[in-house]
Design a protein around this motif. Sequence first.
Motif, mmCIF file in Angstrom:
data_model
loop_
_atom_site.group_PDB
_atom_site.id
_atom_site.type_symbol
_atom_site.label_atom_id
_atom_site.label_comp_id
_atom_site.label_asym_id
_atom_site.label_seq_id
_atom_site.Cartn_x
_atom_site.Cartn_y
_atom_site.Cartn_z
ATOM 1 N N GLU A 45 0.828 -1.208 0.000
ATOM 2 C CA GLU A 45 0.000 0.000 0.000
ATOM 3 C C GLU A 45 0.859 1.254 0.000
ATOM 4 O O GLU A 45 0.552 2.232 -0.692
ATOM 5 C CB GLU A 45 -0.926 0.012 1.213
ATOM 6 C CG GLU A 45 -2.064 -0.974 1.132
ATOM 7 C CD GLU A 45 -2.914 -0.975 2.383
ATOM 8 O OE1 GLU A 45 -2.715 -0.099 3.257
ATOM 9 O OE2 GLU A 45 -3.771 -1.862 2.492
ATOM 10 N N ILE A 46 1.937 1.243 0.763
ATOM 11 C CA ILE A 46 2.842 2.397 0.815
ATOM 12 C C ILE A 46 3.478 2.614 -0.558
ATOM 13 O O ILE A 46 3.554 3.741 -1.050
ATOM 14 C CB ILE A 46 3.909 2.205 1.908
ATOM 15 C CG1 ILE A 46 3.268 2.298 3.293
ATOM 16 C CG2 ILE A 46 5.032 3.225 1.768
ATOM 17 C CD1 ILE A 46 4.197 1.926 4.426
ATOM 18 N N ALA A 48 2.290 1.708 -3.469
ATOM 19 C CA ALA A 48 1.281 2.168 -4.426
ATOM 20 C C ALA A 48 0.954 3.634 -4.202
ATOM 21 O O ALA A 48 0.780 4.389 -5.164
ATOM 22 C CB ALA A 48 0.020 1.321 -4.305
ATOM 23 N N SER A 49 0.877 4.059 -2.952
ATOM 24 C CA SER A 49 0.562 5.465 -2.687
ATOM 25 C C SER A 49 1.694 6.381 -3.130
ATOM 26 O O SER A 49 1.459 7.497 -3.582
ATOM 27 C CB SER A 49 0.252 5.683 -1.205
ATOM 28 O OG SER A 49 1.412 5.519 -0.425
ATOM 29 N N GLN A 50 2.941 5.905 -3.023
ATOM 30 C CA GLN A 50 4.060 6.720 -3.485
ATOM 31 C C GLN A 50 4.138 6.734 -5.006
ATOM 32 O O GLN A 50 4.543 7.721 -5.596
ATOM 33 C CB GLN A 50 5.369 6.201 -2.901
ATOM 34 C CG GLN A 50 5.506 6.483 -1.430
ATOM 35 C CD GLN A 50 6.781 5.930 -0.854
ATOM 36 O OE1 GLN A 50 7.473 5.151 -1.491
ATOM 37 N NE2 GLN A 50 7.094 6.316 0.365
ATOM 38 N N ALA A 53 1.394 9.225 -6.218
ATOM 39 C CA ALA A 53 1.304 10.491 -5.496
ATOM 40 C C ALA A 53 1.437 11.658 -6.485
ATOM 41 O O ALA A 53 2.260 11.639 -7.394
ATOM 42 C CB ALA A 53 2.401 10.583 -4.436
#
Length: 85
Positions: A45-46, A48-50, A53
């Motif tokens: 998840e981290i 994918a969010s980066q 972004a």
Amino acid sequence: MSSERPEPIQEAVSWLIRYTRFPQYRMPAKAEAMIFVAALSTAEEIAASQRFALQRRNPAETSALKAHVLRRTQVHYKCDNSAKV
């Protein structure tokens, strides 16, 4: 990833060490697997969010673009003299 926050896998291992005295005492294999699957999910998840972004805009650039658009709209002003007396 950022250096201020540890990796999710490292967090999971430190949690196991802190609360279960991990190397000396082991939890059931399914429980340990569930903890590490949750850590891997968090890492994904981290990532994918980066990856998705949005970059923040530079305030000076935004201001310059707004001024440029305003100048262009003023240049293209057309006077209408069709209403004659």
